[in-house]
Design a protein around this motif. Structure first.
Motif, PDB file in Angstrom:
ATOM      1  N   TYR A 165       0.802  -1.226   0.000  1.00 56.38           N
ATOM      2  CA  TYR A 165       0.000   0.000   0.000  1.00 56.38           C
ATOM      3  C   TYR A 165       0.834   1.274   0.000  1.00 56.38           C
ATOM      4  O   TYR A 165       0.272   2.369  -0.052  1.00 56.38           O
ATOM      5  CB  TYR A 165      -0.943   0.009   1.208  1.00 56.38           C
ATOM      6  N   GLY A 166       2.160   1.125   0.101  1.00 60.68           N
ATOM      7  CA  GLY A 166       3.045   2.278  -0.039  1.00 60.68           C
ATOM      8  C   GLY A 166       3.262   3.092   1.214  1.00 60.68           C
ATOM      9  O   GLY A 166       3.958   4.116   1.166  1.00 60.68           O
ATOM     10  N   HIS A 167       2.690   2.678   2.364  1.00 59.58           N
ATOM     11  CA  HIS A 167       2.868   3.440   3.609  1.00 59.58           C
ATOM     12  C   HIS A 167       4.096   2.904   4.357  1.00 59.58           C
ATOM     13  O   HIS A 167       4.126   1.747   4.760  1.00 59.58           O
ATOM     14  CB  HIS A 167       1.630   3.320   4.494  1.00 59.58           C
ATOM     15  N   LEU A 217      -8.108   4.113  10.681  1.00 60.33           N
ATOM     16  CA  LEU A 217      -9.494   4.448  10.406  1.00 60.33           C
ATOM     17  C   LEU A 217      -9.600   5.618   9.431  1.00 60.33           C
ATOM     18  O   LEU A 217     -10.486   5.638   8.561  1.00 60.33           O
ATOM     19  CB  LEU A 217     -10.213   4.783  11.719  1.00 60.33           C
ATOM     20  N   ASP A 218      -8.679   6.593   9.547  1.00 65.16           N
ATOM     21  CA  ASP A 218      -8.710   7.753   8.643  1.00 65.16           C
ATOM     22  C   ASP A 218      -8.404   7.372   7.203  1.00 65.16           C
ATOM     23  O   ASP A 218      -8.772   8.120   6.280  1.00 65.16           O
ATOM     24  CB  ASP A 218      -7.711   8.814   9.114  1.00 65.16           C
ATOM     25  N   HIS A 219      -7.714   6.275   6.978  1.00 63.22           N
ATOM     26  CA  HIS A 219      -7.344   5.854   5.623  1.00 63.22           C
ATOM     27  C   HIS A 219      -8.406   4.952   4.981  1.00 63.22           C
ATOM     28  O   HIS A 219      -8.206   4.490   3.851  1.00 63.22           O
ATOM     29  CB  HIS A 219      -5.987   5.134   5.634  1.00 63.22           C
ATOM     30  N   ARG A 269      -7.079   3.543   1.557  1.00 63.21           N
ATOM     31  CA  ARG A 269      -6.327   4.504   0.755  1.00 63.21           C
ATOM     32  C   ARG A 269      -4.840   4.198   0.775  1.00 63.21           C
ATOM     33  O   ARG A 269      -4.217   4.083   1.839  1.00 63.21           O
ATOM     34  CB  ARG A 269      -6.571   5.929   1.253  1.00 63.21           C
ATOM     35  N   CYS A 270      -4.276   4.059  -0.425  1.00 65.04           N
ATOM     36  CA  CYS A 270      -2.840   3.814  -0.568  1.00 65.04           C
ATOM     37  C   CYS A 270      -2.083   5.137  -0.482  1.00 65.04           C
ATOM     38  O   CYS A 270      -2.665   6.228  -0.473  1.00 65.04           O
ATOM     39  CB  CYS A 270      -2.550   3.124  -1.899  1.00 65.04           C
ATOM     40  N   ALA A 271      -0.769   5.027  -0.443  1.00 66.05           N
ATOM     41  CA  ALA A 271       0.062   6.230  -0.340  1.00 66.05           C
ATOM     42  C   ALA A 271      -0.077   7.116  -1.560  1.00 66.05           C
ATOM     43  O   ALA A 271       0.087   8.346  -1.469  1.00 66.05           O
ATOM     44  CB  ALA A 271       1.524   5.832  -0.123  1.00 66.05           C
ATOM     45  N   ASP A 272      -0.374   6.555  -2.738  1.00 60.99           N
ATOM     46  CA  ASP A 272      -0.513   7.353  -3.957  1.00 60.99           C
ATOM     47  C   ASP A 272      -1.910   7.940  -4.122  1.00 60.99           C
ATOM     48  O   ASP A 272      -2.222   8.539  -5.155  1.00 60.99           O
ATOM     49  CB  ASP A 272      -0.155   6.513  -5.185  1.00 60.99           C
ATOM     50  N   GLY A 273      -2.784   7.764  -3.133  1.00 63.79           N
ATOM     51  CA  GLY A 273      -4.108   8.351  -3.190  1.00 63.79           C
ATOM     52  C   GLY A 273      -5.180   7.441  -3.758  1.00 63.79           C
ATOM     53  O   GLY A 273      -6.374   7.750  -3.650  1.00 63.79           O
ATOM     54  N   THR A 274      -4.813   6.340  -4.371  1.00 63.51           N
ATOM     55  CA  THR A 274      -5.796   5.401  -4.893  1.00 63.51           C
ATOM     56  C   THR A 274      -6.323   4.526  -3.757  1.00 63.51           C
ATOM     57  O   THR A 274      -5.728   4.448  -2.672  1.00 63.51           O
ATOM     58  CB  THR A 274      -5.178   4.510  -5.973  1.00 63.51           C
ATOM     59  N   TYR A 275      -7.446   3.859  -4.037  1.00 64.70           N
ATOM     60  CA  TYR A 275      -8.045   2.994  -3.031  1.00 64.70           C
ATOM     61  C   TYR A 275      -7.949   1.541  -3.478  1.00 64.70           C
ATOM     62  O   TYR A 275      -8.183   1.220  -4.643  1.00 64.70           O
ATOM     63  CB  TYR A 275      -9.511   3.359  -2.800  1.00 64.70           C
ATOM     64  N   ASP A 277      -5.153  -7.749   0.154  1.00 66.53           N
ATOM     65  CA  ASP A 277      -5.490  -6.924  -1.002  1.00 66.53           C
ATOM     66  C   ASP A 277      -6.341  -7.744  -1.971  1.00 66.53           C
ATOM     67  O   ASP A 277      -5.906  -8.773  -2.479  1.00 66.53           O
ATOM     68  CB  ASP A 277      -4.208  -6.435  -1.683  1.00 66.53           C
ATOM     69  N   LEU A 278      -7.568  -7.264  -2.212  1.00 65.73           N
ATOM     70  CA  LEU A 278      -8.495  -7.975  -3.086  1.00 65.73           C
ATOM     71  C   LEU A 278      -8.551  -7.400  -4.496  1.00 65.73           C
ATOM     72  O   LEU A 278      -9.355  -7.868  -5.308  1.00 65.73           O
ATOM     73  CB  LEU A 278      -9.912  -7.934  -2.497  1.00 65.73           C
ATOM     74  N   THR A 279      -7.717  -6.405  -4.796  1.00 62.77           N
ATOM     75  CA  THR A 279      -7.813  -5.734  -6.093  1.00 62.77           C
ATOM     76  C   THR A 279      -7.643  -6.718  -7.238  1.00 62.77           C
ATOM     77  O   THR A 279      -8.467  -6.771  -8.168  1.00 62.77           O
ATOM     78  CB  THR A 279      -6.767  -4.621  -6.181  1.00 62.77           C
ATOM     79  N   GLU A 280      -6.576  -7.499  -7.200  1.00 62.34           N
ATOM     80  CA  GLU A 280      -6.335  -8.458  -8.283  1.00 62.34           C
ATOM     81  C   GLU A 280      -7.421  -9.521  -8.307  1.00 62.34           C
ATOM     82  O   GLU A 280      -7.851  -9.961  -9.378  1.00 62.34           O
ATOM     83  CB  GLU A 280      -4.962  -9.103  -8.105  1.00 62.34           C
ATOM     84  N   ARG A 281      -7.878  -9.932  -7.122  1.00 61.95           N
ATOM     85  CA  ARG A 281      -8.919 -10.949  -7.083  1.00 61.95           C
ATOM     86  C   ARG A 281     -10.233 -10.425  -7.652  1.00 61.95           C
ATOM     87  O   ARG A 281     -10.973 -11.154  -8.309  1.00 61.95           O
ATOM     88  CB  ARG A 281      -9.145 -11.423  -5.647  1.00 61.95           C
TER      89      ARG A 281
END
Length: 675
Positions: A309-311, A322-324, A355-361, A387-391
């Motif tokens: 996630y880049g953090h 929670l804020d992310h 929310r990832c470090a680059d601003g995407t979710y 991470d379920l994005t690829e799935r």
């Protein structure tokens, strides 16, 4: 430490050895008791009274067991009562740990060790014992459980050994634990040194050397000693030892107790190993593993938080997490996770956008487990974000593929089926159910739907084909045609089925899947075609024969038509000639003298022959005109009266015979009459 002098005669009758055993008060031992089970009289010392929060003055006079149990923590009373009843029933050693409330109101963990002695001759049962303070040990186990519940928490109190030695190291008092440790009966231990009783001389020398040093000092000490069991098992003992003084304060020996902590040391080693494995596993996984300390909200993350996630955070607060969370998901997740913490459960699962470090979710599946204290209050929560994005992308592709397959099967009127070979569960789509005469919502099983719906004549072959397809090591292919009898509608249908078995890497069948198609119409067409082929030759021969007969009839008709035309022409001419003959015979008969019978007979014979010839001519004319021969009875006089006017003039002598015999005006009876 000595027991207050008991008032009970049973206690007064104890030997010096038993008094010393019950008077041990060094180190972890915090009290002694003596219970006359037969009389239900429970006496105890000052330390016991302090441990239980009881008035020490009652120790000498004694109390009933129920009064003692009433001072134990409510949650522990039932277990304590059961342990005591078990010890009394079987006799021998007894050990149990529970909580007692001290005078300051605090609950304290202790372990009671004792022995039930039964005297069948006197009919008495006695139950002496000592108390061991295990609060620190219990706190250690509780702390370890709180620190890591990934392992099954265990540290159990074990019966230890209690002993007293003189200045030379000879055993004066020993409990059954000493006997079990040494592997010899008590009678062979009392009066002998460790050098004489222990099999390992080096261990015995070390124990005696340490005991001598303790007796030379002035304080109780707690040390770890290694003393092996008789069977060779190495054991580590936590020993609490102190100088034993007489009434004058002179050191006359040593008293002590030892507890086997071998399992505790092994557990600590396993815990360290488990913690190391957990640390390595957290580094190896692609999931973002988190450890949330609920009290202050402190969260520890593994390296996957940055990798996925880049953090670049190893530690954060719970609010940062929670804020992310996506604003549309945040309130829901906040409510769900706090509901899991506030409840009595241990597991929590949720899906949300992070929310990832680059601003995407990223779509994540988050799972956590609540670690609780013994009272149920939450301590920590450990979990992992997957991470379920690829799935999600793969699932969308699968859904699209399944939809295309569904549309294709619907367009092709193909049914599908899937048999789980491990569970035996059968799945049919609506089209397959329809081929077996079932409604779309009907439940199906292999026995109750598939085998039941097969035509009796096709069942054996179909079952054999299925068995061959799912047999380990077989081809796995299935191709067969069979008939079904509708279970609900009773209609017979023809079905073509194709399938294959799905196996594991080891060749074990998992699923049996395939398709079915309704070929009833095809089978009917094939049957009609076979029937057509089988009767074609006969029908061709019949057609040829029928055509030949028609042609023959046509030729015959043509012949008859020609004959009719010829006959008509001849009949007309013959009729004309007969008219002359008949007319002449008639006139001749009228003018001749009828006195000669022979002449009359000749004329009548000639007239009769001419009439027969006229009849034949009439039939020939009817044949030529294709009219049925329909002779009628007529009145000749009336017929002649209407047509022989010219002959009347001839009879009167005014005309010549030629004029009176005009063929064009005479209507002779020989002419044919239409039907």
């Amino acid at each position: 430490m000595t027991n207050p002098k008991p008032a009970d005669p049973q206690v007064e009758g104890l030997s010096d050895t038993e008094r010393v055993r019950l008077a041990l008060a060094a180190g972890a031992i915090v009290g002694t008791w003596f219970w006359d089970v037969t009389a239900d009289k429970f006496t105890f010392d000052q330390q016991f009274a302090d441990a239980f929060g009881i008035d020490p003055m009652l120790g000498g006079s004694g109390l009933g067991l129920e009064q003692i149990v009433a001072t134990v923590h409510p949650d522990d009373r039932e277990g304590l009562t059961a342990a005591i009843e078990d010890a009394i029933a079987r006799g021998g050693p007894y050990a149990h740990h529970y909580r007692v409330q001290r005078r300051d109101g605090t609950w304290h963990w202790i372990e009671a060790n004792g022995r039930v002695d039964k005297d069948p001759d006197r009919g008495t049962v006695t139950f002496p014992g000592v108390l061991i303070d295990i609060n620190e040990r219990h706190s250690l186990m509780e702390e370890r459980d709180r620190a890591m519940r990934l392992l099954e928490a265990f540290i159990e109190a074990v019966p230890g050994v209690v002993y007293a030695k003189d200045r030379e190291g000879r055993m004066m008092v020993a409990n059954r634990g000493v006997s079990e440790l040494v592997g010899k009966p008590i009678a062979e231990i009392i009066g002998r040194t460790d050098r004489e009783t222990l099999d390992n001389s080096a261990e015995a020398a070390g124990v005696m050397q340490r005991d001598a040093a303790i007796m030379a000092g002035d304080e109780a000490v707690q040390i770890e000693e290694q003393v092996s069991y008789p069977d060779g098992r190495a054991a580590i003992w936590l020993s609490t030892k102190a100088p034993f003084r007489d009434e004058d304060g002179q050191i006359v020996g040593l008293i002590g107790s030892s507890v086997d902590i071998t399992e505790r040391r092994a557990t600590e080693a396993e815990l360290r190993e488990t913690e190391e494995r957990y640390r390595l596993a957290a580094r190896a996984t692609n999931d973002a593993v988190w450890d949330w300390r609920i009290a202050d909200g402190h969260v520890i993350w593994n390296e996957a938080l940055e990798r996925r996630y880049g953090h670049s955070h190893a530690e954060t607060g719970a609010q940062w997490w929670l804020d992310h969370i996506h604003p549309d998901d945040r309130d829901r997740v906040d409510v769900e996770i706090h509901a899991a913490i506030a409840g009595r459960g241990t597991a929590w699962t949720s899906e949300y956008r992070f929310r990832c470090a680059d601003g995407t979710y990223a779509d994540v599946l988050d799972r956590g487990f609540v670690l609780r204290r013994e009272d149920g209050s939450p301590l920590r929560m450990i979990g992992a974000m997957q991470d379920l994005t690829e799935r999600r992308v793969r699932e969308a592709a699968v859904r699209e593929s399944e939809e295309r397959a569904r549309l294709a099967t619907e367009a092709a009127a193909i049914g599908t089926w899937n048999l789980d070979l491990r569970s035996g569960k059968l799945r049919w789509d609506a089209r397959t159910k329809a081929l077996f005469g079932l409604s779309a919502k009907s439940a199906v099983t292999y026995e109750g739907a598939f085998l039941r719906g097969l035509h009796p004549d096709d069942r054996a072959a179909t079952e054999a084909a299925v068995a061959a397809a799912i047999a380990p090591g077989g081809t796995g292919k299935y191709h067969i045609e069979y008939r079904t009898i509708g279970i609900e509608d009773g209609i017979e249908r023809w079905v073509a089925a194709r399938g294959r078995s799905v196996v594991t890497d080891r060749g074990e069948p998992l699923h049996f899947i395939g398709t079915v198609v309704d070929i009833t119409e095809l089978k009917q067409t094939e049957a009609s075609l076979r029937e057509l082929n089988e009767t074609l030759e006969a029908r061709v021969a019949a057609e040829v024969a029928e055509r030949a007969a028609a042609e023959e009839a046509l030729r015959q008709s043509q012949k008859m038509e020609a004959v009719g035309q010829l006959t008509g022409g001849i009949a007309h001419d013959f009729n004309n000639m007969l008219a002359v003959v008949i007319g002449s015979l008639d006139l001749l008969g009228r003018r001749m003298d009828s006195s000669d019978p022979k002449v009359r007979r000749y004329i009548d014979a000639a007239s009769e022959g001419a009439q027969r010839a006229a009849t034949l001519t009439q039939r020939l004319l009817a044949f030529s005109r294709q009219q049925p021969l329909n002779p009628e009875v007529i009145d000749a006089n009336k017929l002649v009266a209407g047509h022989v006017g010219p002959f009347a003039s001839f009879a009167g002598g005014r005309h010549t015979p030629r004029d009176d015999f005009d063929r064009r005006s005479v209507a002779h009876p020989c002419r044919s009459q239409p039907a």
